[in-house]
Every structure is written in C-alpha cells, then in structure tokens.
Design a protein around this motif. Structure first.
Motif, mmCIF file in Angstrom:
data_model
loop_
_atom_site.group_PDB
_atom_site.id
_atom_site.type_symbol
_atom_site.label_atom_id
_atom_site.label_comp_id
_atom_site.label_asym_id
_atom_site.label_seq_id
_atom_site.Cartn_x
_atom_site.Cartn_y
_atom_site.Cartn_z
ATOM 1 N N GLU A 1 -6.414 6.282 6.143
ATOM 2 C CA GLU A 1 -7.018 5.574 7.280
ATOM 3 C C GLU A 1 -6.794 6.336 8.586
ATOM 4 O O GLU A 1 -6.644 5.749 9.648
ATOM 5 N N PRO B 1 0.832 -1.204 0.000
ATOM 6 C CA PRO B 1 0.000 0.000 0.000
ATOM 7 C C PRO B 1 0.870 1.259 0.000
ATOM 8 O O PRO B 1 1.973 1.273 0.536
ATOM 9 N N GLU C 1 -0.179 7.247 0.852
ATOM 10 C CA GLU C 1 -1.480 7.922 0.776
ATOM 11 C C GLU C 1 -2.583 7.025 1.313
ATOM 12 O O GLU C 1 -3.527 7.493 1.967
ATOM 13 N N ALA C 2 -2.486 5.707 1.051
ATOM 14 C CA ALA C 2 -3.481 4.773 1.575
ATOM 15 C C ALA C 2 -3.392 4.684 3.098
ATOM 16 O O ALA C 2 -4.413 4.544 3.776
ATOM 17 N N ARG D 1 -8.555 -3.410 2.068
ATOM 18 C CA ARG D 1 -8.706 -2.323 3.039
ATOM 19 C C ARG D 1 -8.805 -2.865 4.457
ATOM 20 O O ARG D 1 -8.245 -2.301 5.385
#
Length: 187
Positions: free
Chosen positions: A29, A21, A24-25, A76
């Motif tokens: 979160e 990931p 930015e991912a 996710r």
C-alpha cells in the motif's frame, strides 16, 4: 433479552478472517502512504525515512493488537484506512518536530563560517615535525618532556621515581635541549 423489530438491519458477518496483515501487505500500500506523506508537507529528501517509519510503526502496532478493523469492512479497505491514519500521525509528528522546523541544509556549510576552522597547513606541518623529533629522542628524554604536561609537579615525579628533584630538573633541561637541537636540524 432484546426484542427484534421485523425490519431492523443486522450487520453482515465478517468478510475477512481475523488474521493480522503481513508486512508485505503494508508495503504493497505504498501509494496510500506516500500520498499522505507528500500531502502532509514532508520534504522530498526525508520522504523515504518517514515512509520507513510509517511501515515499521504500523507493523509494530499490528503486532501489539492495535489493528482491529470493523468486520463488515473489506480487508484492503480496512488496512488502507488504518495505514492512512498511521501515516498521517507520523508525518505530522515529523513535520512539527523541532529538528524538521530548524534544519538548514547547505551544500557548502564550511562556506558559511567567518574564519578558518582548525589549524592552518603550516601549523600542521610543524606539529608533524615536532612529533617526528620526539620519536627520535631516547625514552627517558621523552618521559621527562611529558612530565611537564602532567598535573603532578616535577618534585612529585622525582619522588615517585626515587630521584632527587635536582636530577629530574636536570633531565628535563637535557631533554629540552635535545629536542631543540633535533628541530633545528630538521629545518
């Protein structure tokens, strides 16, 4: 060779590619990370710092290959679980650190002191006047006055300059008188 029973379940194939990931991912979160930080008891003044530590710690560990999600988990969900564990670990590390346990912040830290800190205003003004008077002296007079502060003796200073100790002492006496005269004129 293993035999397979007719009704045995096989784990489904991976639903997400094995790519790491992006940062930015991780930052996306934020709600999960901040919820863990708040629940861990991190003070409000330090939450932004701990959040940054969590993001950077998670990113570094992902780059090192420590993020290995189960192939049957949704991407996710796997990332959120991983960030939860990293945030929990770093938040507890912060809360249990000696610095966080002993830090006492006060809006007026100088108000807690019993006495005056540093020289008073009058002493500062006298020191400035003395420095100005020193600046007005001739170079040899200033040098003679500074010799007194050196660890070497006046005799060693005189020998290093090729003069007699009596001459060095005479120069020191003349320099002291000149400094005293300049200070008297200033006051």
């Amino acid at each position: 060779m293993t035999s397979r029973r007719k009704g045995a379940r096989r784990p489904p194939a991976a639903r997400h590619p094995r790519k790491k990931p992006s940062i930015e991912a991780i930052v996306a979160e934020r709600s999960v990370i901040m919820a863990v930080i708040v629940a861990s008891g991190v003070p409000a003044r330090d939450r932004a710092d701990v959040f940054q530590n969590v993001v950077m710690g998670a990113w570094r560990s992902i780059k090192r290959g420590l993020y290995r999600p189960a192939p049957w988990d949704a991407p996710r969900k796997a990332l959120r679980g991983y960030l939860y564990s990293v945030a929990r670990h770093l938040s507890m590390h912060y809360v249990n650190s000696a610095w966080a346990r002993r830090a006492v912040l006060d809006p007026q830290p100088l108000g807690r002191l019993r006495g005056i800190v540093g020289p008073d205003l009058h002493a500062q003004m006298e020191a400035r006047e003395t420095l100005r008077a020193l600046d007005e002296l001739k170079d040899w007079q200033r040098e003679a006055l500074l010799v007194v502060d050196q660890p070497a003796s006046l005799v060693a200073y005189a020998k290093a300059r090729g003069m007699s100790p009596g001459t060095a002492a005479s120069r020191l006496r003349i320099a002291r008188e000149a400094l005293a005269l300049k200070l008297r004129r200033r006051r």
